[in-house]
Design a protein around this motif. Structure first.
Motif, PDB file in Angstrom:
ATOM      1  N   UNK A 132      -4.613 -65.494 -50.700  1.00  0.00           N
ATOM      2  CA  UNK A 132      -4.465 -65.713 -49.260  1.00  0.00           C
ATOM      3  C   UNK A 132      -3.034 -66.180 -49.018  1.00  0.00           C
ATOM      4  N   UNK A 133      -2.336 -65.516 -48.134  1.00  0.00           N
ATOM      5  CA  UNK A 133      -0.953 -65.865 -47.811  1.00  0.00           C
ATOM      6  C   UNK A 133      -0.936 -66.342 -46.368  1.00  0.00           C
ATOM      7  N   UNK A 134      -0.620 -67.607 -46.186  1.00  0.00           N
ATOM      8  CA  UNK A 134      -0.509 -68.181 -44.843  1.00  0.00           C
ATOM      9  C   UNK A 134       0.959 -68.413 -44.505  1.00  0.00           C
ATOM     10  N   UNK A 135       1.340 -68.031 -43.290  1.00  0.00           N
ATOM     11  CA  UNK A 135       2.715 -68.189 -42.836  1.00  0.00           C
ATOM     12  C   UNK A 135       2.724 -68.852 -41.468  1.00  0.00           C
ATOM     13  N   UNK A 136       3.490 -69.909 -41.333  1.00  0.00           N
ATOM     14  CA  UNK A 136       3.719 -70.515 -40.017  1.00  0.00           C
ATOM     15  C   UNK A 136       5.169 -70.252 -39.617  1.00  0.00           C
ATOM     16  N   UNK A 137       5.354 -69.694 -38.426  1.00  0.00           N
ATOM     17  CA  UNK A 137       6.681 -69.487 -37.856  1.00  0.00           C
ATOM     18  C   UNK A 137       6.835 -70.449 -36.688  1.00  0.00           C
ATOM     19  N   UNK A 138       7.849 -71.306 -36.747  1.00  0.00           N
ATOM     20  CA  UNK A 138       8.038 -72.364 -35.749  1.00  0.00           C
ATOM     21  C   UNK A 138       9.430 -72.263 -35.135  1.00  0.00           C
ATOM     22  N   UNK A 139       9.487 -72.386 -33.836  1.00  0.00           N
ATOM     23  CA  UNK A 139      10.761 -72.478 -33.128  1.00  0.00           C
ATOM     24  C   UNK A 139      10.904 -73.921 -32.672  1.00  0.00           C
ATOM     25  N   UNK A 140      11.880 -74.620 -33.241  1.00  0.00           N
ATOM     26  CA  UNK A 140      12.021 -76.050 -32.987  1.00  0.00           C
ATOM     27  C   UNK A 140      12.676 -76.369 -31.656  1.00  0.00           C
ATOM     28  N   UNK A 141      12.674 -77.657 -31.256  1.00  0.00           N
ATOM     29  CA  UNK A 141      13.218 -78.084 -29.965  1.00  0.00           C
ATOM     30  C   UNK A 141      14.691 -77.717 -29.784  1.00  0.00           C
ATOM     31  N   UNK A 142      15.456 -77.675 -30.863  1.00  0.00           N
ATOM     32  CA  UNK A 142      16.864 -77.334 -30.756  1.00  0.00           C
ATOM     33  C   UNK A 142      17.141 -75.862 -30.997  1.00  0.00           C
ATOM     34  N   UNK A 143      16.074 -75.057 -31.049  1.00  0.00           N
ATOM     35  CA  UNK A 143      16.239 -73.637 -31.316  1.00  0.00           C
ATOM     36  C   UNK A 143      16.232 -73.286 -32.779  1.00  0.00           C
ATOM     37  N   UNK A 144      16.000 -74.272 -33.655  1.00  0.00           N
ATOM     38  CA  UNK A 144      15.924 -73.989 -35.087  1.00  0.00           C
ATOM     39  C   UNK A 144      14.692 -73.139 -35.396  1.00  0.00           C
ATOM     40  N   UNK A 145      14.843 -72.215 -36.317  1.00  0.00           N
ATOM     41  CA  UNK A 145      13.734 -71.364 -36.736  1.00  0.00           C
ATOM     42  C   UNK A 145      13.283 -71.796 -38.122  1.00  0.00           C
ATOM     43  N   UNK A 146      11.977 -72.046 -38.272  1.00  0.00           N
ATOM     44  CA  UNK A 146      11.440 -72.478 -39.557  1.00  0.00           C
ATOM     45  C   UNK A 146      10.281 -71.582 -39.964  1.00  0.00           C
ATOM     46  N   UNK A 147      10.327 -71.093 -41.203  1.00  0.00           N
ATOM     47  CA  UNK A 147       9.228 -70.324 -41.782  1.00  0.00           C
ATOM     48  C   UNK A 147       8.653 -71.113 -42.943  1.00  0.00           C
ATOM     49  N   UNK A 148       7.349 -71.320 -42.925  1.00  0.00           N
ATOM     50  CA  UNK A 148       6.671 -72.063 -43.984  1.00  0.00           C
ATOM     51  C   UNK A 148       5.563 -71.204 -44.563  1.00  0.00           C
ATOM     52  N   UNK A 149       5.627 -70.955 -45.869  1.00  0.00           N
ATOM     53  CA  UNK A 149       4.630 -70.103 -46.537  1.00  0.00           C
ATOM     54  C   UNK A 149       3.767 -70.917 -47.478  1.00  0.00           C
ATOM     55  N   UNK A 150       2.477 -70.566 -47.508  1.00  0.00           N
ATOM     56  CA  UNK A 150       1.535 -71.158 -48.461  1.00  0.00           C
ATOM     57  C   UNK A 150       0.694 -70.032 -49.052  1.00  0.00           C
TER      58      UNK A 150
END
Length: 260
Positions: A132-150
């Motif tokens: 199972x591959x879980x991915x969270x894509x987040x756009x932060x308050x300052x416009x930062x882009x974060x990808x987190x994979x599990x």
């Protein structure tokens, strides 16, 4: 009366009717993620400037992978194994993860989406492991882009498996000769243009005078890409991904591409 408040997460249709998710931050930055490949195809700052490069030849026709943006390379990066180059996750249709396990974060960001990819019969034919591959894509308050994979091993027999993985990001830059990469000084690398021969980086920064395609080993957690012409700096921060790909070349027209 209509509200001027930006919707932080919107599910809609993109090219060729493909499903995508648009993330918006209150100051104006945005990101777009296609469910095909869990592929980030756009990331704009609060001035509306596009920060990612997507090829004009990108087809948006599954199962063909999208060219540019941020491809997810799993369970193989490059063509060192028995699978197709860069694996199959970028060719698959992901689903919205309706019940993700808790993330170790205290962030109050509203602009994020959770996606999930599970083993298919097609996957098992070429890679006999259940996952199972879980991915969270987040756009932060300052416009930062974060990808987190599990990635979770769901083999019923508990048999372990190994894999390689990459966020194969294409950044939009101006003239590639005006770009430099800092943070990789004195680091060993494999040169893909010289049969993966191993060298040590000698310069105080990486510049691009000709085609470059290198894999840097055991890199620091912070790397910077400086675009002097656009007066823009990308700061990459990573955790759990020791290596870094650095490639770039002159591109037709006015747009250049940097790949990191």
């Amino acid at each position: 009366m209509m509200s001027s408040e930006k919707i932080p997460v919107e599910f809609c249709k993109g090219f060729n009717g493909l499903e995508k998710v648009v993330l918006r931050e209150v100051r104006g930055s945005s990101a777009e993620v296609y469910l095909h490949g869990a592929h980030v195809t756009s990331w704009k700052n609060d001035h509306g400037e596009e920060l990612l490069f997507v090829s004009s030849k990108a087809a948006f026709k599954p199962p063909k992978a999208i060219r540019g943006g941020i491809p997810i390379c799993f369970p193989q990066f490059s063509n060192m194994g028995s699978l197709d180059q860069h694996g199959f996750a970028r060719n698959r249709l992901w689903s919205v993860d309706e019940d993700p396990p808790p993330f170790p974060t205290t962030s109050s960001n509203k602009a994020f989406v959770d996606l999930i990819l599970k083993t298919s019969d097609e996957d098992l034919k070429c890679w006999p492991h259940s996952y199972e591959f879980r991915l969270r894509v987040t756009l932060g308050p300052g416009g930062d882009l974060m990808l987190t994979s599990r990635i979770r091993n769901t083999n019923t027999d508990g048999k372990p498996f190994t894999f390689t993985f990459a966020y194969h990001t294409y950044f939009s830059v101006s003239d590639i000769s005006e770009v430099r990469v800092e943070g990789l000084e004195t680091i060993d690398y494999l040169d893909n243009l010289q049969d993966r021969e191993r060298f040590t980086e000698q310069g105080d920064a990486i510049t691009f005078e000709s085609e470059v395609d290198k894999i840097y080993l055991s890199t620091p957690t912070k790397i910077a890409i400086l675009d002097h012409e656009k007066k823009r700096t990308f700061v990459l921060r990573k955790d759990g991904l020791p290596d870094a790909v650095c490639s770039g070349m002159e591109s037709l027209g006015q747009e250049g591409k940097g790949n990191g």
